[in-house]
Write a protein that holds these residues in place. Sequence first.
Motif, PDB file in Angstrom:
ATOM      1  N   LYS A 140      51.812  42.333 128.917  1.00  0.00           N
ATOM      2  CA  LYS A 140      50.871  42.047 127.832  1.00  0.00           C
ATOM      3  C   LYS A 140      51.549  41.284 126.696  1.00  0.00           C
ATOM      4  O   LYS A 140      50.911  40.460 126.012  1.00  0.00           O
ATOM      5  CB  LYS A 140      50.286  43.347 127.298  1.00  0.00           C
ATOM      6  CG  LYS A 140      49.366  44.051 128.276  1.00  0.00           C
ATOM      7  CD  LYS A 140      48.839  45.355 127.695  1.00  0.00           C
ATOM      8  CE  LYS A 140      47.937  46.074 128.694  1.00  0.00           C
ATOM      9  NZ  LYS A 140      47.435  47.371 128.145  1.00  0.00           N
ATOM     10  N   SER A 141      52.852  41.551 126.517  1.00  0.00           N
ATOM     11  CA  SER A 141      53.571  40.908 125.408  1.00  0.00           C
ATOM     12  C   SER A 141      54.250  39.615 125.824  1.00  0.00           C
ATOM     13  O   SER A 141      54.849  38.925 124.989  1.00  0.00           O
ATOM     14  CB  SER A 141      54.620  41.876 124.842  1.00  0.00           C
ATOM     15  OG  SER A 141      54.019  43.075 124.423  1.00  0.00           O
ATOM     16  N   GLY A 142      54.208  39.292 127.102  1.00  0.00           N
ATOM     17  CA  GLY A 142      54.846  38.080 127.583  1.00  0.00           C
ATOM     18  C   GLY A 142      56.355  38.178 127.615  1.00  0.00           C
ATOM     19  O   GLY A 142      57.061  37.157 127.527  1.00  0.00           O
ATOM     20  N   ILE A 143      56.908  39.397 127.737  1.00  0.00           N
ATOM     21  CA  ILE A 143      58.359  39.606 127.777  1.00  0.00           C
ATOM     22  C   ILE A 143      58.828  39.617 129.234  1.00  0.00           C
ATOM     23  O   ILE A 143      58.162  40.169 130.121  1.00  0.00           O
ATOM     24  CB  ILE A 143      58.726  40.944 127.096  1.00  0.00           C
ATOM     25  CG1 ILE A 143      58.312  40.920 125.624  1.00  0.00           C
ATOM     26  CG2 ILE A 143      60.208  41.238 127.232  1.00  0.00           C
ATOM     27  CD1 ILE A 143      58.491  42.250 124.917  1.00  0.00           C
ATOM     28  N   ASN A 144      59.979  38.998 129.458  1.00  0.00           N
ATOM     29  CA  ASN A 144      60.569  39.006 130.794  1.00  0.00           C
ATOM     30  C   ASN A 144      61.038  40.436 131.101  1.00  0.00           C
ATOM     31  O   ASN A 144      61.918  40.962 130.420  1.00  0.00           O
ATOM     32  CB  ASN A 144      61.754  38.035 130.846  1.00  0.00           C
ATOM     33  CG  ASN A 144      62.358  37.963 132.239  1.00  0.00           C
ATOM     34  OD1 ASN A 144      61.994  38.709 133.143  1.00  0.00           O
ATOM     35  ND2 ASN A 144      63.300  37.034 132.405  1.00  0.00           N
ATOM     36  N   PRO A 145      60.492  41.085 132.134  1.00  0.00           N
ATOM     37  CA  PRO A 145      60.859  42.471 132.446  1.00  0.00           C
ATOM     38  C   PRO A 145      62.350  42.648 132.709  1.00  0.00           C
ATOM     39  O   PRO A 145      62.912  43.716 132.443  1.00  0.00           O
ATOM     40  CB  PRO A 145      60.043  42.785 133.695  1.00  0.00           C
ATOM     41  CG  PRO A 145      58.893  41.846 133.647  1.00  0.00           C
ATOM     42  CD  PRO A 145      59.447  40.583 133.029  1.00  0.00           C
ATOM     43  N   LEU A 146      62.993  41.592 133.210  1.00  0.00           N
ATOM     44  CA  LEU A 146      64.416  41.701 133.532  1.00  0.00           C
ATOM     45  C   LEU A 146      65.277  41.827 132.280  1.00  0.00           C
ATOM     46  O   LEU A 146      66.457  42.164 132.363  1.00  0.00           O
ATOM     47  CB  LEU A 146      64.860  40.491 134.359  1.00  0.00           C
ATOM     48  CG  LEU A 146      64.227  40.381 135.761  1.00  0.00           C
ATOM     49  CD1 LEU A 146      64.738  39.136 136.467  1.00  0.00           C
ATOM     50  CD2 LEU A 146      64.561  41.629 136.593  1.00  0.00           C
ATOM     51  N   LYS A 147      64.674  41.540 131.120  1.00  0.00           N
ATOM     52  CA  LYS A 147      65.426  41.683 129.872  1.00  0.00           C
ATOM     53  C   LYS A 147      65.305  43.088 129.271  1.00  0.00           C
ATOM     54  O   LYS A 147      65.929  43.381 128.253  1.00  0.00           O
ATOM     55  CB  LYS A 147      64.953  40.646 128.859  1.00  0.00           C
ATOM     56  CG  LYS A 147      65.273  39.200 129.253  1.00  0.00           C
ATOM     57  CD  LYS A 147      64.858  38.224 128.159  1.00  0.00           C
ATOM     58  CE  LYS A 147      65.232  36.794 128.524  1.00  0.00           C
ATOM     59  NZ  LYS A 147      64.846  35.848 127.444  1.00  0.00           N
TER      60      LYS A 147
END
Length: 337
Positions: A271-278
């Motif tokens: 939803k926040s557009g954050i890369n999950p790998l980070k």
Amino acid sequence: MTMPTTDQTLDDSTPEQRRDAALQVLKAASSAVALLQESLDTQTLESWTGHLLRSKGRVVLSGVGKSGLIARKISATLASTGCPSLFIHPGDALHGDLGMVTPDDTVLLLSNSGETEEVLRLLPSLIRLGVEIGAITSKASSRLGQAAKWCFPYQLPEGEGCPLDFAPMASTTLQLIWGDILAAHRMVSSGFTRERFATFHPGGALGAKLLKCSDLMHTDAPAIVPEATLTQSLAAMTSGKLGMTTVLRDGQLMGVVSDGDIRRALERAEKSGINPLKLRAEDLMTPSPISVPPTMMAIEASRIFETRKITFLIVQDASGKLCGVLHVHDLLGAKVI
């Protein structure tokens, strides 16, 4: 050969006679128990129990026939209540098994008459070994009763209660009661607890309900640092096989990461557009997981699992130190739930 019918197996006795026979068994046993209650020798009980608590050996039970069966039960009761014990048949003892008895042991012999030949034949060898002897008998004046350091007698004012006054009935009841008296007296004197009972009954339903969280928890739970990556978190959870991992900094619990934590973090990241790998463990974890003390009974912990709908609990001591992780499967495996 033709088997008799049900009617043919009945004698000419009346229902009243059969009822009287049943009542006579109860009368014989109850009168003997009442007499024992009035004459119970607590001084001998104290001496016997004190000796057992000071002794490093076991209690060895022996008896023949019905007395032998009662001796086996008494031995099992003693063992299950924290007193090392075993049963040896007199015949086997006379043919080599006496080598199982050591001078540190205490022998308890059962004989209603106190004159059972196989039992009496054990006495010279036991005395030579320096083994202390106790006896459960209806005849304190018998050779067995006189040879014993501790005699636990009973009387049968109404006889055996057997219609023929022949088969052991009231006598074995009184022997069994004496065994329970000895076990109960030692339990209280030794400070035997429910927790120790559970230790000796790991497979029993009652024993399972008396287990503590510390008995079932995993002390080698997976652990990662707050800076661990998503991949490292998943690897720790996979290796631990608990569906979770603890998050520690310098040995202190910072939180836990569960399957649900990762799913929720991935939803937030999308939803926040954050890369999950980070994502790091500190982004994933639940910082204040539900915890219980190691001394909590496992059955109490099961109620927390049920009410909170969770699969694991953190086990921490009073100082907040991590002791382990308790998983619901551990309770299921131990038959606590």
